[in-house]
Design an enzyme around this catalytic site. Structure first.
Site, PDB file in Angstrom:
ATOM      1  N   LYS A   1       0.874  -1.183   0.000  1.00  0.00           N
ATOM      2  CA  LYS A   1       0.000   0.000   0.000  1.00  0.00           C
ATOM      3  C   LYS A   1       0.900   1.219   0.000  1.00  0.00           C
ATOM      4  O   LYS A   1       2.042   1.159   0.478  1.00  0.00           O
ATOM      5  CB  LYS A   1      -0.880   0.006   1.250  1.00  0.00           C
TER       6      LYS A   1
ATOM      7  N   ASP B   1      -7.086   4.251  -4.575  1.00  0.00           N
ATOM      8  CA  ASP B   1      -7.746   4.129  -3.266  1.00  0.00           C
ATOM      9  C   ASP B   1      -8.345   5.509  -3.022  1.00  0.00           C
ATOM     10  O   ASP B   1      -8.575   6.268  -3.989  1.00  0.00           O
ATOM     11  CB  ASP B   1      -6.732   3.724  -2.182  1.00  0.00           C
TER      12      ASP B   1
HETATM   13  P1  NDP Z   1     -12.962   7.762  -2.847  1.00  0.00           P
HETATM   14  O1  NDP Z   1     -11.887   8.738  -2.660  1.00  0.00           O
HETATM   15  O2  NDP Z   1     -13.518   7.526  -4.204  1.00  0.00           O
HETATM   16  O3  NDP Z   1     -14.189   8.079  -1.873  1.00  0.00           O
HETATM   17  C1  NDP Z   1     -14.013   8.143  -0.493  1.00  0.00           C
HETATM   18  C2  NDP Z   1     -15.319   8.597   0.145  1.00  0.00           C
HETATM   19  O4  NDP Z   1     -15.202   8.471   1.557  1.00  0.00           O
HETATM   20  C3  NDP Z   1     -15.633  10.056  -0.132  1.00  0.00           C
HETATM   21  O5  NDP Z   1     -17.032  10.233  -0.115  1.00  0.00           O
HETATM   22  C4  NDP Z   1     -14.973  10.755   1.061  1.00  0.00           C
HETATM   23  O6  NDP Z   1     -15.527  12.015   1.374  1.00  0.00           O
HETATM   24  C5  NDP Z   1     -15.263   9.770   2.168  1.00  0.00           C
HETATM   25  N1  NDP Z   1     -14.224   9.888   3.200  1.00  0.00           N
HETATM   26  C6  NDP Z   1     -12.878   9.764   3.020  1.00  0.00           C
HETATM   27  N2  NDP Z   1     -12.230   9.967   4.178  1.00  0.00           N
HETATM   28  C7  NDP Z   1     -13.180  10.235   5.083  1.00  0.00           C
HETATM   29  C8  NDP Z   1     -13.146  10.549   6.466  1.00  0.00           C
HETATM   30  N3  NDP Z   1     -11.992  10.605   7.130  1.00  0.00           N
HETATM   31  N4  NDP Z   1     -14.340  10.755   7.094  1.00  0.00           N
HETATM   32  C9  NDP Z   1     -15.527  10.686   6.416  1.00  0.00           C
HETATM   33  N5  NDP Z   1     -15.605  10.403   5.099  1.00  0.00           N
HETATM   34  C10 NDP Z   1     -14.459  10.179   4.458  1.00  0.00           C
HETATM   35  O7  NDP Z   1     -12.388   6.364  -2.234  1.00  0.00           O
HETATM   36  P2  NDP Z   1     -12.907   4.889  -2.470  1.00  0.00           P
HETATM   37  O8  NDP Z   1     -14.375   4.883  -2.656  1.00  0.00           O
HETATM   38  O9  NDP Z   1     -12.031   4.275  -3.482  1.00  0.00           O
HETATM   39  O10 NDP Z   1     -12.527   4.222  -1.073  1.00  0.00           O
HETATM   40  C11 NDP Z   1     -13.438   4.132   0.025  1.00  0.00           C
HETATM   41  C12 NDP Z   1     -12.994   3.041   0.978  1.00  0.00           C
HETATM   42  O11 NDP Z   1     -12.962   1.783   0.274  1.00  0.00           O
HETATM   43  C13 NDP Z   1     -11.599   3.217   1.582  1.00  0.00           C
HETATM   44  O12 NDP Z   1     -11.595   2.678   2.884  1.00  0.00           O
HETATM   45  C14 NDP Z   1     -10.733   2.332   0.679  1.00  0.00           C
HETATM   46  O13 NDP Z   1      -9.550   1.911   1.332  1.00  0.00           O
HETATM   47  C15 NDP Z   1     -11.684   1.168   0.437  1.00  0.00           C
HETATM   48  N6  NDP Z   1     -11.379   0.345  -0.715  1.00  0.00           N
HETATM   49  C16 NDP Z   1     -11.334   0.907  -1.975  1.00  0.00           C
HETATM   50  C17 NDP Z   1     -11.061   0.107  -3.063  1.00  0.00           C
HETATM   51  C18 NDP Z   1     -11.105   0.636  -4.466  1.00  0.00           C
HETATM   52  O14 NDP Z   1     -11.062  -0.186  -5.402  1.00  0.00           O
HETATM   53  N7  NDP Z   1     -11.225   1.930  -4.691  1.00  0.00           N
HETATM   54  C19 NDP Z   1     -10.722  -1.322  -2.908  1.00  0.00           C
HETATM   55  C20 NDP Z   1     -10.899  -1.822  -1.560  1.00  0.00           C
HETATM   56  C21 NDP Z   1     -11.190  -0.998  -0.519  1.00  0.00           C
HETATM   57  P3  NDP Z   1     -14.724  13.367   0.992  1.00  0.00           P
HETATM   58  O15 NDP Z   1     -14.967  13.539  -0.472  1.00  0.00           O
HETATM   59  O16 NDP Z   1     -15.334  14.419   1.834  1.00  0.00           O
HETATM   60  O17 NDP Z   1     -13.281  13.118   1.330  1.00  0.00           O
END
Ligand code: NDP
Length: 449
Positions: A122, A162
C-alpha cells in the site's frame, strides 16, 4: 500472544491503526498457531508484521500560484510470498505510516483470499487533492512517480487507486512511469479502458461488496430484494455499491462525504445515482448539493466532536460502510443492531472499531469484514494484470462472471475456515485464517527470507 502484541506495540510506537489490524489477525489465528507448531518455530507471525520494505520520500511540486509545496510519499511493500506486491495509493491529508501499514497488512490477507497470485502493499501521500486544479494534480502525480518508479514494476509491485486516487490520478501516474521507463507495461491497475484498463474495474469493489452480502444472505435462504440499505461515502466504492443494490431490488437511503450525509427515505434510484456520479466525479462537489436537486431528502452535517455517527441510526436491514477506517464505533454498532440491521458488508477497509466488531460477532450478524467483502476491487485488478500480460481484453460479462465466482469462492473459504476451527458463521475468523494459512504456507516453503 499478549507478549507478541506488546512487542509489536514497542516496535511501532503510536501506530494505532496498524496495531488494531495486527491485534485482530493475531487473535483470530491463535488456534491455527496451536495446531501448527512449525509456524511458531519459524516465527511466521513475527515476520509477517514486519514490512519487507518501506519507502518514504519527499514529493516537491509547484502549485498554480507558483508556490513550492512539499508532501510526503510512501510505499509499504509488506509481503511478496505469493506474488508481486499489490495494493492502492491513497492521497488524503490523514495519510501516515500507521494508516498505510494497516492497509498493507490487511491487503496481504485480502489478496491471498482472492486465489490470485498477489502479495500485499500500500502507498500514498498526505497530499490533499480537494480543491486542487487538474494541472496541480498532474504536477503532484508526476513528482510522486519520479521517485516511486524505481521501486515498482509489473513483476515487482503493481499499485492501484484508493481514497483520492481515481482514473484521473492513475492516468497521470501511468504517463510519468511510461516516460521514465520507456516501456508500456501493466505497472498500475485501474487504467483507462483505451490504454490497458479492464472493464468492470471501477465497479468491482462496490459490486463485490454487494455480491458478498448476497452470498451471506443466500446461506440463510434470503436475497437483497426489498432490503433497506445504509451506505456511507459517495466515492468509487459507495457509488457502485449503490448501483448494484438498486439492480438487485434493494433501497439505498443514505450517502455521505466527510462533511455530512443525505437521508432519502424514498430511496436513491438510478436517476439520482447518476446525478451523484456527475456531482462527485465531474463537478467534484459536495453531497450536500443533493438536497438542492432532491428537496425531499434531508442533509445532516457531521459533527466530528459527537461520539456517534447519525448515519448509522436509521431503520434498515443492511449496512455498507464505504468511506474510511473506524467510521463505525461501538455505539454506532449498537445503533445499527437496535435499528434492525443484520447484514454488514464492508466496502471500506477496517471501517468498524474492535468493540463494534465484537458486538456484530456476538450478535451473530451476517458480518463480512473488509478483507473479504471488499476484495472484489483487487481481484479485478488481478484480472487486469492477466489481460495486460496476455495482451487482450475480456468482455464486461466475462470479467463480471469471474468477479462473481471469486466473491463466491472467498465466501466459501471464509465459511470453511470458520467451521474447521469451530466458529461457524464467524466471517472475521474465517477471513483471517483462510488468508493467513495461504501466506504462512508460502513463507514456510520459501525459507527464512
Ligand atoms: P474515494 O476517494 O472515491 O471516496 C471516499 C469517500 O469516503 C468520499 O465520499 C470521502 O468524502 C469519504 N471519506 C474519506 N475519508 C473520510 C473521512 N476521514 N471521514 C468521512 N468520510 C471520508 O475512495 P474509495 O471509494 O475508493 O474508497 C473508500 C474506501 O474503500 C476506503 O476505505 C478504501 O480503502 C476502500 N477500498 C477501496 C477500493 C477501491 O477499489 N477503490 C478497494 C478496496 C477498498 P470526501 O470527499 O469528503 O473526502
Amino acid at each position: 500472544m499478549q507478549d507478541f502484541i506488546q512487542r509489536v506495540e514497542d516496535c511501532n510506537p503510536g501506530e494505532r491503526e496498524f496495531l488494531q489490524a495486527v491485534s485482530e489477525v493475531a487473535e483470530s489465528v491463535k488456534p491455527v498457531l496451536d495446531r501448527n507448531p512449525e509456524y511458531r518455530k519459524e516465527k511466521i507471525m513475527e515476520r509477517i508484521v514486519e514490512p519487507e520494505r518501506a519507502v518514504m520520500f519527499r514529493v516537491p511540486w509547484v502549485d498554480d500560484a507558483g508556490e513550492v509545496q512539499i508532501n510526503r510519499g510512501y510505499r509499504i511493500q509488506m509481503n511478496s510470498s505469493i506474488g508481486p506486491y499489490k495494493g492502492g495509493f491513497r492521497f488524503h491529508p490523514s495519510v501516515n505510516l500507521s494508516i498505510l501499514k494497516f492497509l498493507a497488512f490487511e491487503q496481504v490477507f485480502k489478496n491471498a483470499l482472492t486465489t490470485l497470485p498477489m502479495g500485499g502493499g500500500k502507498g500514498g501521500s498526505d497530499f490533499d487533492p480537494k480543491g486542487r486544479s487538474d494541472r496541480e494534480i498532474m504536477r503532484f502525480c508526476q513528482s510522486f512517480m519520479s521517485e516511486i518508479f524505481r521501486h515498482i514494476g509489473p513483476d515487482t509491485d503493481v499499485p492501484a487507486g484508493d481514497i483520492g486516487v481515481g482514473a484521473r490520478e492513475i492516468g497521470y501516474l501511468f504517463g510519468m512511469y511510461k516516460k521514465l521507463h520507456n516501456e508500456f507495461t501493466g505497472v498500475l491497475t485501474g487504467k483507462g479502458l483505451k490504454w490497458g484498463g479492464s472493464l468492470i474495474r471501477p465497479e468491482a469493489t462496490g459490486y463485490g461488496a454487494v455480491y458478498f452480502a448476497a452470498e451471506m444472505l443466500a446461506a440463510r435462504g434470503e436475497t437483497l430484494e426489498g432490503k433497506v440499505c445504509l451506505v456511507s461515502g459517495s466515492g468509487n466504492v459507495a457509488q457502485f455499491t449503490t448501483e448494484k443494490l438498486i439492480e438487485l431490488g434493494a433501497t439505498v437511503v443514505t450517502l455521505s462525504d466527510s462533511n455530512g450525509y443525505i437521508y432519502d427515505e424514498a430511496g436513491i434510484d438510478r436517476e439520482k445515482l447518476h446525478y451523484v456520479m456527475e456531482l462527485k466525479n465531474i463537478r467534484r462537489g459536495r453531497i450536500k448539493e443533493y438536497t438542492e436537486k432532491y428537496p425531499e431528502a434531508v442533509y445532516i452535517p457531521l459533527e466530528t466532536s459527537t461520539p456517534v455517527n447519525p448515519l448509522w441510526d436509521h431503520k434498515a436491514q443492511c449496512a455498507f460502510p464505504s468511506a474510511t477506517q473506524n467510521e463505525i464505533n461501538g455505539k454506532d454498532a449498537e445503533n445499527l443492531v437496535k435499528n434492525g440491521v443484520y447484514v454488514i458488508s464492508e466496502g471500506a477497509n477496517m471501517p468498524t472499531t474492535p468493540d463494534g466488531v465484537d458486538l456484530f460477532v456476538d450478535h451473530k450478524l451476517l458480518y463480512g469484514p473488509g478483507k473479504a467483502a471488499n476484495a472484489g476491487g483487487v481481484s479485478v485488478s488481478g484480472l487486469e494484470m492477466t489481460q495486460n500480460s496476455m495482451r487482450l481484453s475480456w468482455t464486461r460479462e466475462e470479467v463480471d462472471n469471474r468477479l462473481r465466482t471469486i466473491m463466491k469462492s472467498i465466501h466459501h473459504a471464509c465459511t470453511d475456515a470458520a467451521e474447521t476451527y469451530g466458529k461457524p458463521g464467524n466471517y472475521v475468523m474465517g477471513a483471517n485464517i483462510a488468508g493467513f494459512e495461504k501466506v504462512a504456507e508460502a513463507m514456510l516453503a520459501q525459507g527464512v527470507v
